[in-house]
Design an enzyme around this catalytic site. Structure first.
Site, PDB file in Angstrom:
ATOM      1  N   HIS A  65       0.842  -1.210   0.000  1.00 41.81           N
ATOM      2  CA  HIS A  65       0.000   0.000   0.000  1.00 41.81           C
ATOM      3  C   HIS A  65       0.874   1.255   0.000  1.00 41.81           C
ATOM      4  O   HIS A  65       1.255   1.761   1.047  1.00 41.81           O
ATOM      5  CB  HIS A  65      -0.899  -0.038   1.241  1.00 41.81           C
ATOM      6  CG  HIS A  65      -2.014   0.957   1.225  1.00 41.81           C
ATOM      7  ND1 HIS A  65      -3.278   0.666   1.696  1.00 41.81           N
ATOM      8  CD2 HIS A  65      -2.076   2.246   0.815  1.00 41.81           C
ATOM      9  CE1 HIS A  65      -4.058   1.722   1.566  1.00 41.81           C
ATOM     10  NE2 HIS A  65      -3.348   2.700   1.050  1.00 41.81           N
ATOM     11  N   LEU A  68       1.941   6.804  -4.575  1.00 42.23           N
ATOM     12  CA  LEU A  68       2.820   7.667  -5.364  1.00 42.23           C
ATOM     13  C   LEU A  68       1.864   8.731  -5.901  1.00 42.23           C
ATOM     14  O   LEU A  68       0.669   8.479  -6.029  1.00 42.23           O
ATOM     15  CB  LEU A  68       3.486   6.876  -6.485  1.00 42.23           C
ATOM     16  CG  LEU A  68       4.277   5.635  -5.999  1.00 42.23           C
ATOM     17  CD1 LEU A  68       4.842   4.872  -7.183  1.00 42.23           C
ATOM     18  CD2 LEU A  68       5.393   6.047  -5.053  1.00 42.23           C
ATOM     19  N   ASN A  99      -5.223   5.917  -6.603  1.00 48.73           N
ATOM     20  CA  ASN A  99      -5.932   7.201  -6.435  1.00 48.73           C
ATOM     21  C   ASN A  99      -5.086   8.380  -6.890  1.00 48.73           C
ATOM     22  O   ASN A  99      -4.935   9.365  -6.191  1.00 48.73           O
ATOM     23  CB  ASN A  99      -6.398   7.393  -4.988  1.00 48.73           C
ATOM     24  CG  ASN A  99      -5.247   7.473  -4.010  1.00 48.73           C
ATOM     25  OD1 ASN A  99      -4.178   6.948  -4.267  1.00 48.73           O
ATOM     26  ND2 ASN A  99      -5.469   8.143  -2.891  1.00 48.73           N
ATOM     27  N   ASN A 317      -6.001   8.849   7.657  1.00 47.32           N
ATOM     28  CA  ASN A 317      -7.246   8.101   7.467  1.00 47.32           C
ATOM     29  C   ASN A 317      -6.921   6.631   7.233  1.00 47.32           C
ATOM     30  O   ASN A 317      -6.239   6.320   6.265  1.00 47.32           O
ATOM     31  CB  ASN A 317      -8.007   8.672   6.267  1.00 47.32           C
ATOM     32  CG  ASN A 317      -9.260   7.887   5.916  1.00 47.32           C
ATOM     33  OD1 ASN A 317      -9.585   6.887   6.549  1.00 47.32           O
ATOM     34  ND2 ASN A 317      -9.962   8.317   4.887  1.00 47.32           N
ATOM     35  N   ASP A 344       0.948   2.333   3.911  1.00 46.86           N
ATOM     36  CA  ASP A 344       0.030   3.411   3.516  1.00 46.86           C
ATOM     37  C   ASP A 344       0.802   4.723   3.361  1.00 46.86           C
ATOM     38  O   ASP A 344       0.337   5.795   3.753  1.00 46.86           O
ATOM     39  CB  ASP A 344      -1.133   3.577   4.505  1.00 46.86           C
ATOM     40  CG  ASP A 344      -2.257   4.445   3.935  1.00 46.86           C
ATOM     41  OD1 ASP A 344      -2.170   4.853   2.752  1.00 46.86           O
ATOM     42  OD2 ASP A 344      -3.221   4.724   4.675  1.00 46.86           O
ATOM     43  N   HIS A 348       2.573  14.121   1.211  1.00 44.54           N
ATOM     44  CA  HIS A 348       1.846  15.351   0.906  1.00 44.54           C
ATOM     45  C   HIS A 348       2.819  16.519   0.897  1.00 44.54           C
ATOM     46  O   HIS A 348       3.855  16.474   1.557  1.00 44.54           O
ATOM     47  CB  HIS A 348       0.757  15.619   1.950  1.00 44.54           C
ATOM     48  CG  HIS A 348      -0.406  14.682   1.861  1.00 44.54           C
ATOM     49  ND1 HIS A 348      -1.272  14.667   0.787  1.00 44.54           N
ATOM     50  CD2 HIS A 348      -0.831  13.703   2.692  1.00 44.54           C
ATOM     51  CE1 HIS A 348      -2.186  13.733   0.973  1.00 44.54           C
ATOM     52  NE2 HIS A 348      -1.942  13.128   2.116  1.00 44.54           N
TER      53      HIS A 348
HETATM   54 ZN    ZN Z   1      -6.967   4.012   2.584  1.00 42.78          ZN
END
Ligand code: ZN
Lengths: 470, 345
Positions: A65, A68, A99, A317, A344, A348
């Site tokens: 997970h 990029l 995403n 999240n 994860d 940012h």
């Molecule tokens: Zn997620």
């Protein structure tokens, strides 16, 4: 240790960890022309003085997970910077989440990021999940068959759950027939509208909108219920629940597996090592935030608050949970209910984080600190080293099946291209913006020391990362 | 340095330029009341006494903040609190700059950090801010070179309100002590920064604190009561008005907002008024000399009956007057922490 100009390498008197063989101990390895030619386990007098607290050699890590940000937000991360960060963290295989902008919902985006990986020259293996639905909008199935044909390793609308239950059911069946899992971000969004921090004591005191445990549990229950339904018709259906963050969700997953449902899951380093106390300004590990009976302490009462509250670096999240939940996540890694530790990794820009807590982008940059955080748990005797490495290697490999080039050779396997990480547990390093190769400097660990500096990462027989002074 | 330094020289001290007299106050910002010690609270109370004396003068003005610029930045409309800060700053002879920012600019347009940088570049020494997002003043304090005074952030804190409430209660209770006194906060606890700040100050003062409201609006506070008890922050949570009000010494009603119906948290304002409104009948079970408070603005006939709000037990107008004095005290104390960088003559 000697590293020549070419991919030749000899490491003597190290602690080898090979979870594929279920084994760890003193040993030596030899790499010639990028091939792991010899793995020698030492015993008797030869092994004297070699322990697990020194230099460790392990298979290269696999992250299920990784966000990029290419295409769409290259200021936060590019494929190249993400692969560099992976190698620095000891990862030699990473799975990009879809995403991006545009979302990876059809083959051209896949081809584009694989091209960027090739162009980067990094030997780290880049895999990718495709979106479940077009534009991750939750309505129409993405081009799942075409995406499977080009090579995606699973499907996920991560960042969001698959909103519609019927669409989720169809996706599980369709992906199952393709031999691929649905990687679900379990969140009942109607319970998390405007949510800011784990619903509980800390959020109440800080006046943050609560993000309830029930939002995850509801979604996990829905996903498992639908999986039970789908496998009756499509026995190939598989569900992977990612970044599970609560004790009750893990209980439910354990039960589902006991009943034979094909479900796997991962937890993140931040969810097993940090608690919502960090939002209030604590910076102690989750296992230090519970008392002898396992109940969370009061950070306002025992001097734990060492940083200002509301740091957006801990906005993530799912949110950092109560210490009891964090400890349950760690226990799940230790006892195998969690198949994998997944980062994860969510880089940012500073612009997206230098705002009010509730307005900040969610996510923690995690590829480069995962090992150090896991070793903190190992050092605290909360997690056996072998199990930590297993959850970073053969655990995620099992979820990927034959979709990684390393299928069947995740381990210290003689004759295979060297794919390994060497780290020194006697060396601590300070997490600084300069030390991180990721463009995402958004981690609450900035300024903290972590154990286990990575000295060398080799992927596919090539050097992916080498510490400047190693 | 002793705490007595201020009251013993009360008027001269506040007439003087801060920094010329040592003040035992170490907080550059006032972002929350959680970090205030008992000595800090006592100092605020005593300094407020001094400011009350200033306010009683024919010309209620001292030169304490002459040459200092106080910028009032409100992202939420609130005439009462804004004006209270403005009057307080002007009574101390500060130059006041008012900025009303639309709350929509929280998510769009100039960032808070940029706004704060601009305010500092324009010469502000102190920044009073109100913001709809909990924790926003911490972000401002991280950027701003002067002092940040939290005028209310989201659901989190409203420090000067809690301090003026504490002052008002101490003024009214015999002996000025809250020790063991039953204090009730009634209404929408969930969304209330006033309640959250009062929990810290009232429990620190030893009050027997009760939180009361409909189940949907006291959510989460039971967990706080359970966890906080270990550190002496003891309070009770109940949905029964009768239980809460019985033998109470102080009753503080909170504002109910219409949005709570839309969010599905309450059936109707009428039902709220019928079940939780502070009426004279309900108040009758409290002690006969109990005082009635409200942070304003009030919805008369909803959370508080008009006759109760205007009745002899009400200290609501005292709260307004004390609000100016408390804000003068805080501005004065904060200014003392960075006198060396002031432009004051
Ligand atoms: Zn997620």
């Amino acid at each position: 240790m000697t590293t020549g100009g070419g991919p030749d390498l000899e490491i003597s008197r190290a602690w080898l960890v090979d979870p594929a063989a279920g084994r760890e101990g003193p040993g030596e390895i030899v790499v010639r022309d990028g091939i792991l030619t010899a793995v020698t386990w030492l015993s008797g007098a030869d092994a004297d003085g070699i322990g697990p607290e020194g230099v460790v050699v392990a298979p290269g890590f696999i992250d299920l997970h990784t966000h990029l940000r290419e295409p769409g937000n290259e200021d936060a991360e590019t494929v190249a910077s993400g692969l560099a960060a992976a190698a620095h963290g000891g990862f030699t295989t990473i799975c990009a989440m879809p995403n991006t902008s545009p979302a990876l919902d059809e083959p051209s985006v896949y081809v584009r990021i694989m091209g960027a990986a090739d162009a980067s020259g990094s030997p780290v293996e880049l895999l990718a999940h495709g979106a479940v639905t077009v534009g991750r909008a939750g309505e129409q199935l993405a081009a799942m068959g075409e995406l499977a044909d080009v090579g995606v390793v699973g499907f996920s609308d991560d960042g969001s759950p698959v909103r519609s239950a019927p669409v989720f059911r169809a996706a599980l069946a369709y992906a199952g027939a393709l031999g691929l899992p649905i990687v679900e971000h379990a969140e009942e969004s109607s319970l998390t509208k405007d949510a800011e921090a784990n619903d509980g004591y800390v959020a109440t005191v800080l006046g943050l909108r609560g993000w309830p445990v029930a939002a995850e549990l509801t979604a996990v229950a829905r996903a498992l219920a639908i999986l039970g339904d789908v496998v009756l018709d499509e026995p190939g259906a598989r569900l992977h629940l990612t970044h599970v963050s609560t004790a009750v969700s893990l209980d439910l997953i354990r039960l589902a597996r006991e009943r034979g449902l094909p479900v796997t899951c991962d937890v993140t380093p931040h969810h097993f090592a940090m608690s919502d106390d960090w939002v209030a300004g604590a910076r102690r590990w989750a296992w230090e935030a519970v008392d002898g009976t396992g109940i969370a302490r009061d950070p306002w009462a025992d001097g734990a608050l060492v940083a200002p509250p509301y740091s957006t670096s801990v906005r993530v999240n799912p949110p950092l949970r109560a210490a009891e939940d964090a400890v349950a996540c760690l226990t799940a890694v230790a006892d195998g209910v969690a198949d994998a530790i997944a980062t994860d990794h969510a880089p940012h820009t500073e612009v997206d984080k230098a705002v009010e807590f509730g307005a900040a982008a969610t996510g923690i940059s995690g590829l480069e600190t995962a090992l150090g955080v896991a070793l903190a748990a190992v050092d605290a005797d909360r997690l056996p080293l072998l199990r930590a490495i297993e959850a970073l290697t053969v655990g995620p490999a099992r979820v990927l099946g034959d979709r990684t080039r390393r299928a069947g050779s995740v381990g210290l396997v003689e004759g295979a291209p060297a794919d390994l990480v060497v780290f020194d547990r006697t060396e601590r390093w300070t997490v600084t913006t300069d030390a991180l190769l990721s463009r995402g400097k958004n981690t609450p660990l900035l300024g903290m020391d972590l154990a286990g500096r990575v000295l060398l990462t080799m992927a596919a027989g090539r050097i992916a990362y080498e510490a400047p002074d190693a | 340095m002793t705490i007595e330094a201020v009251p013993s020289v009360a008027i001269p001290a506040v007439d003087a330029i801060p920094g010329t007299k040592p003040v035992p106050w170490r907080h550059r910002h006032l972002l929350d009341v959680a970090g205030l010690s008992a000595a800090d609270l006592d100092l605020v109370m005593r300094t407020t006494d001094a400011m009350r004396e200033v306010l009683a003068r024919p010309i209620a003005k001292v030169p304490a903040l002459r040459g200092r610029q106080v910028t009032i930045l409100f992202y939420e409309a609130s005439t009462r609190t804004r004006v209270s800060f403005e009057v307080a700053a002007k009574n101390l002879s500060a130059d006041v700059v008012n900025i009303a920012a639309a709350s929509s600019s929280v998510s769009k347009g100039e960032s808070l950090v940029d706004t704060v940088r601009t305010i500092e570049a324009l010469g502000a020494h102190m920044l009073v801010m109100r913001h709809s997002v909990s924790g926003a003043p911490y972000l401002a304090a991280d950027t701003f070179g002067g002092s940040v005074l939290n005028g209310g952030d989201g659901w989190h804190a409203h420090p000067t309100q809690a301090l003026l409430d504490l002052y008002t209660i101490r003024e009214r209770l015999p002996g000025g002590s809250l020790e063991g006194r039953k204090v009730v906060i009634l209404g929408d606890l969930l969304h209330s920064r006033v309640a959250r700040s009062n929990i810290w100050t009232l429990t620190a003062a030893g009050a027997d604190l009760w939180l009361c409201g409909p189940p949907t609006l006291v959510r989460g506070f039971e967990a706080w009561a359970g966890r906080g008890a270990a550190s002496g922050r003891r309070f009770h949570v109940t949905t029964s008005v009768e239980e809460a009000l019985r033998d109470a010494d102080v009753v503080m009603a909170l504002r109910i907002q219409r949005e709570r119906m839309a969010a599905g948290l309450l059936p109707s304002l009428r039902e709220y008024a019928a079940r939780y409104g502070l009426t004279s009948e309900r108040l009758a079970v409290a002690r006969p000399d109990a005082i009635v408070m409200h942070p304003g603005p009030m919805n008369e006939g909803v959370e508080i009956a008009a006759d109760v709000a205007a009745g002899v037990q009400s200290v609501i107008t005292d709260q307004v007057t004390n609000g100016v004095a408390v804000r003068m005290a805080i501005l004065y104390l904060l200014a003392g922490t960075h006198a060396d960088r002031s432009g004051a003559a």
